[in-house]
Design a protein around this motif. Structure first.
Motif, mmCIF file in Angstrom:
data_model
loop_
_atom_site.group_PDB
_atom_site.id
_atom_site.type_symbol
_atom_site.label_atom_id
_atom_site.label_comp_id
_atom_site.label_asym_id
_atom_site.label_seq_id
_atom_site.Cartn_x
_atom_site.Cartn_y
_atom_site.Cartn_z
ATOM 1 N N LEU A 103 0.828 -1.210 0.000
ATOM 2 C CA LEU A 103 0.000 0.000 0.000
ATOM 3 C C LEU A 103 0.860 1.257 0.000
ATOM 4 N N THR A 104 1.956 1.219 0.754
ATOM 5 C CA THR A 104 2.849 2.386 0.824
ATOM 6 C C THR A 104 3.504 2.642 -0.524
ATOM 7 N N TRP A 105 3.983 1.542 -1.147
ATOM 8 C CA TRP A 105 4.597 1.718 -2.466
ATOM 9 C C TRP A 105 3.577 2.180 -3.500
ATOM 10 N N ALA A 106 2.365 1.646 -3.403
ATOM 11 C CA ALA A 106 1.310 2.062 -4.333
ATOM 12 C C ALA A 106 0.995 3.553 -4.170
ATOM 13 N N ALA A 107 1.001 4.017 -2.913
ATOM 14 C CA ALA A 107 0.745 5.440 -2.664
ATOM 15 C C ALA A 107 1.835 6.311 -3.298
ATOM 16 N N GLY A 108 3.093 5.867 -3.164
ATOM 17 C CA GLY A 108 4.178 6.607 -3.799
ATOM 18 C C GLY A 108 4.050 6.620 -5.310
ATOM 19 N N THR A 109 3.609 5.472 -5.860
ATOM 20 C CA THR A 109 3.413 5.400 -7.313
ATOM 21 C C THR A 109 2.330 6.376 -7.757
ATOM 22 N N VAL A 110 1.218 6.401 -7.042
ATOM 23 C CA VAL A 110 0.129 7.312 -7.382
ATOM 24 C C VAL A 110 0.568 8.766 -7.238
ATOM 25 N N LEU A 116 0.931 -0.690 -11.341
ATOM 26 C CA LEU A 116 -0.263 -0.743 -10.496
ATOM 27 C C LEU A 116 -1.219 -1.845 -10.974
ATOM 28 N N LEU A 117 -1.375 -1.985 -12.294
ATOM 29 C CA LEU A 117 -2.314 -2.961 -12.830
ATOM 30 C C LEU A 117 -1.868 -4.408 -12.580
ATOM 31 N N VAL A 118 -0.567 -4.674 -12.658
ATOM 32 C CA VAL A 118 -0.088 -6.050 -12.497
ATOM 33 C C VAL A 118 0.402 -6.320 -11.074
ATOM 34 N N GLY A 119 0.295 -5.310 -10.181
ATOM 35 C CA GLY A 119 0.670 -5.527 -8.793
ATOM 36 C C GLY A 119 2.160 -5.478 -8.509
ATOM 37 N N GLU A 120 2.967 -4.879 -9.393
ATOM 38 C CA GLU A 120 4.413 -4.737 -9.152
ATOM 39 C C GLU A 120 4.646 -3.383 -8.464
ATOM 40 N N TYR A 121 4.261 -3.342 -7.182
ATOM 41 C CA TYR A 121 4.259 -2.059 -6.472
ATOM 42 C C TYR A 121 5.673 -1.549 -6.160
ATOM 43 N N LEU A 122 6.607 -2.446 -5.860
ATOM 44 C CA LEU A 122 7.980 -2.010 -5.596
ATOM 45 C C LEU A 122 8.576 -1.357 -6.844
#
Length: 810
Positions: free
Chosen positions: A51-58, A91-97
């Motif tokens: 979730l943290t990495w996803a937030a940074g991506t967004v 984000l779509l494939v779940g590669e958040y790192l």
């Protein structure tokens, strides 16, 4: 005529660059998200980490979408498109790192680019500050102050000493002495007779006069000058980022490889992995790093480059357009010659003039006084000093009345005709020096003209060497644009080997010329005056000689030379080319490595997270290469050791001390040519011979024995000094020939008739050779040393105008 509103004079709006606060706030947000996820992973909270990495991506994705949309509206597909696709894909494939790593790359590149693209204000404050807000309108015997916009055609306006002419018109009552440098760029004061036209924006450098208004303020010359600056700025398109130029082919290629990986391999993860390693971080990071490093190097050289885009364009320049006064020349007059009446010496004439001029604030008076003091003359204290507007100074010096300045009519003595001709040929200003007469007299007929001092704004010592370096750096065309007369402009062009010389150019002419040059190639314009501001704004890159104060030129320019040395332009040109070369090199190498990684990812051998880490390794490599721009490149100038530099300064000072020796030679030859072998001519020749043997030849021998050996190692051998050594041999030969002629004349009691022609050829030849030799040494050797003080001169445009406000002479 209203002043320029803040921001109206800005040359370009670079909409592709985010605001500074967004660029620098995004970087810590993405870094914290990446580190927070790593800490969560270490603590075993895998879901929190994602979730943290996803937030940074967004956090990186949202502004990136805005930047891409802005680029697409302008018809560009920039490097940001791949970054957006990579962020969305992770984000779509779940590669958040992988998404968090890309977010940090994007934020870092944007922060660096924002630092490189910050630029100072372009509002041309100096232009607006020079605009008069009011005018003095005369009706009958009353002069009332009115708003400038209330002035109408036909009004009679009074312009006092030091005031700016408010509107275009014609001089009504008395002749005017004007400083037109704001409009023309030429520093020489101009006389305008009754009935002649006068332009708004020029400064009254003499007594009060009246102007019949021919135009309202909004239609006058100075209002047009302001509009020119605004229009030139409005038409200049944003400079395309280096990264966007390479993205034109890299982005379609990366998208094609990603699509092929998805279609052939049947895996969206492979496509995302391709986009991850294709994320153009070598472009987003390496190019800005190289450009920012170049900006840092330029600053250390005393050059302020206001944007990374300007540095990029400077590195691609092929045409250089230069103003003359204050750019190629020193911008301040200097004594170049002293002519004397029979029975007077140059030192006596200069000492009299300087003694009378000591209390005058005029720029020519200051030059004469400075010349006298440089040559160690002891000045007398003047009394009963009177300075007449447009005429000069009269004062009692050592019991005699001395007049220094212009004349209502040229003196009638025969020797003065050659002075007037010499001034015309050299583009010099003549200051006549007379002694005697009555101080309450309004004419000059009652005094005896004892000499004339010729002054000229000389070329910068470093001008020739700098232009040679610029041609070596890749400039193909050098053009001179000046408001000065054609004769001195052509002389400067010939001396510097310029490709084109255009004289008597108005600000509008300069803008048109710069626009025409810019259509053919990337064009750099260099200037220093208010009148140069529109042309600087119209050029691809404007460069201001900004050491004299905050003028409109420095406000309108992309590059400002903060020290009064033209060779800094060659320095920054070299820095720009090296920085751009390293930026291109880093980008190409990085993209080449990314292409290899894309091929590996397309076949499924490189997952997104590993690809992101590999991309980080590529980034580190190209950034380290780009950081080489911080280091000085291979020098194209000579660095002198301390002992050699001390010798250069010593012999440079001796050159100045010997300045009076050269006119003495020519004056002696002139006497011999005019009078024949008279006792007066022989005495002058003997004095010239004494100066040669006691002062000049010992100086030349000391140079040969001390200076040239000290320069051998820095200059890479004796080849650089060999021509000067050969000149010394010829100087010795001609000096011995002169001495031999005088010895023969002493033995015979007179000069034989056959000796006169050879003696004339010897002395004139010696004078010409010494002038050339001195000029070569000053250009080749003395320009190598740093000035004794690199402190910028504080004489700005306002100060110079103020000096002329105090009853100046022509």
């Amino acid at each position: 005529m209203s002043p320029v509103a803040p921001g109206e004079g800005r040359r370009r709006t670079v909409t592709a660059v985010p605001t500074t606060w967004l660029a620098w706030s995004l970087l810590p947000a993405t870094v914290l998200a990446l580190l927070g996820g790593l800490v969560a992973t270490w603590a075993g909270a895998g879901r929190a980490a994602e979730l943290t990495w996803a937030a940074g991506t967004v956090a990186a994705l949202v502004p990136s979408l805005v930047w891409v949309a802005a680029a697409l509206r302008r018809g560009r597909v920039g490097v940001d498109l791949l970054a957006v696709l990579s962020l969305v894909g992770t984000l779509l494939v779940g590669e958040y790192l992988a998404g968090a790593l890309i977010a940090v790359m994007v934020a870092t590149g944007r922060a660096l680019e924002s630092a490189a693209e910050r630029r100072a204000s372009r509002d041309l404050r100096a232009l607006s500050e020079h605009v008069p807000r009011t005018a003095r309108r005369r009706v009958g015997d009353v002069a009332d102050v009115v708003a400038l916009d209330d002035v109408e055609v036909g009004d009679l306006l009074v312009v006092g000493p030091g005031e700016v002419v408010p509107v275009d018109g014609r001089i009504r009552t008395s002749a005017a002495l004007l400083d037109e440098s704001v409009v023309t760029g030429e520093s020489v004061l101009v006389d305008r007779a009754v009935g002649e036209s006068v332009r708004s924006g020029v400064v009254n450098a003499g007594g009060a006069f009246e102007v019949h208004a021919d135009r309202i303020a909004a239609d006058s010359t100075y209002a047009g000058l302001v509009r020119l600056a605004q229009e030139a700025g409005a038409e200049s398109a944003p400079i395309v980022r280096l990264a966007d130029r390479y993205a034109a082919w890299f982005v379609p290629l990366a998208l094609a490889v990603a699509a092929a990986a998805w279609i052939v391999g049947g895996s969206a993860v492979r496509a995302v992995a391709v986009l991850v390693v294709a994320t153009p971080c070598p472009l987003l990071l390496a190019a800005p790093v190289a450009i920012v490093s170049g900006l840092s190097r330029a600053t250390k050289c005393g050059v302020v480059v206001r944007s990374g885009a300007a540095l990029e364009s400077l590195g691609r320049a092929r045409t250089l357009v230069l103003d003359k006064t204050g750019t190629l020349t020193q911008g301040r007059p200097r004594v170049i010659d002293v002519a004397t009446a029979p029975g007077w010496t140059p030192s006596e004439v200069v000492r009299l003039a300087a003694s009378a001029d000591q209390v005058s604030p005029h720029v020519l008076a200051a030059a004469i006084v400075a010349h006298a003091r440089t040559n160690g003359m002891t000045l007398s204290v003047p009394s009963a000093v009177v300075e007449e507007p447009g005429r000069g100074v009269s004062a009692v010096v050592e019991g005699s009345l001395v007049r220094v300045g212009r004349r209502s009519a040229p003196p009638s003595a025969s020797w003065t005709r050659s002075v007037a001709a010499r001034a015309l040929l050299d583009g010099a200003t003549v200051v006549w020096v007379g002694r005697g007469g009555h101080q309450d007299s309004t004419d000059d007929e009652g005094d005896d003209v004892v000499g004339a001092i010729l002054l000229r704004d000389p070329l910068r010592r470093d001008a020739t060497r700098t232009l040679r370096r610029l041609r070596t750096a890749g400039l193909r065309r050098l053009v001179l644009l000046t408001g000065d007369r054609a004769t001195p402009a052509r002389e400067v062009g010939a001396m510097l080997g310029l490709d084109d010389v255009r004289a008597e150019q108005s600000p509008a002419d300069k803008v048109a010329a710069v626009r025409a040059e810019r259509e053919e190639a990337v064009t750099v314009m260099v200037g220093d005056g208010v009148n140069d501001a529109p042309a600087l704004a119209a050029a691809t890159v404007g460069v201001a000689m900004g050491s004299r104060g905050a003028t409109a030129a420095s406000e309108a320019a992309d590059v400002v030379l903060t020290v009064d040395r033209l060779d800094r332009l060659a320095d920054v040109m070299g820095i720009a080319r090296r920085s751009r070369r390293l930026a291109v090199q880093s980008a190409l190498v990085g993209m080449g490595l990314s292409l290899l990684a894309m091929a590996v990812a397309a076949v499924g051998l490189l997952p997104p997270a590993a690809g992101a880490l590999l991309q980080e390794g590529i980034d580190v490599a190209v950034i380290l290469n780009a950081l080489r721009a911080l280091r000085p490149g291979r020098p194209d100038t000579v660095t002198l050791p301390a002992d050699a530099e001390a010798l250069v300064h010593r012999f440079e000072a001796e050159h100045r001390d010997l300045a009076d020796a050269l006119p003495a030679l020519r004056d002696a030859a002139d006497l011999l040519a005019d009078q024949g072998a008279t006792p007066v001519a022989l005495d002058a020749l003997r004095e010239a011979d004494r100066v040669l043997t006691s002062r000049l030849l010992p100086h030349e021998h000391a140079e040969e024995a001390q200076l040239y050996p000290a320069l051998t190692a820095p200059l890479g051998g004796t080849d650089a000094t060999a021509p000067m050594t050969r000149a010394h041999v010829e100087i010795d030969r001609l000096a011995r020939r002169l001495s031999t002629h005088l010895d023969l004349a002493a033995a015979a009691g007179e000069l034989e008739h056959g000796q006169v022609d050879d003696l004339l050829a010897t002395v004139y030849g010696l004078h010409a050779l010494l002038r050339l030799h001195f000029a070569q040494e000053e250009e080749e050797y003395f320009a190598l040393a740093q000035p004794m003080s690199d402190t910028p001169r504080q004489t700005d445009d306002a100060t110079r105008a103020g000096r002329r406000d105090h009853q100046p002479r022509s």
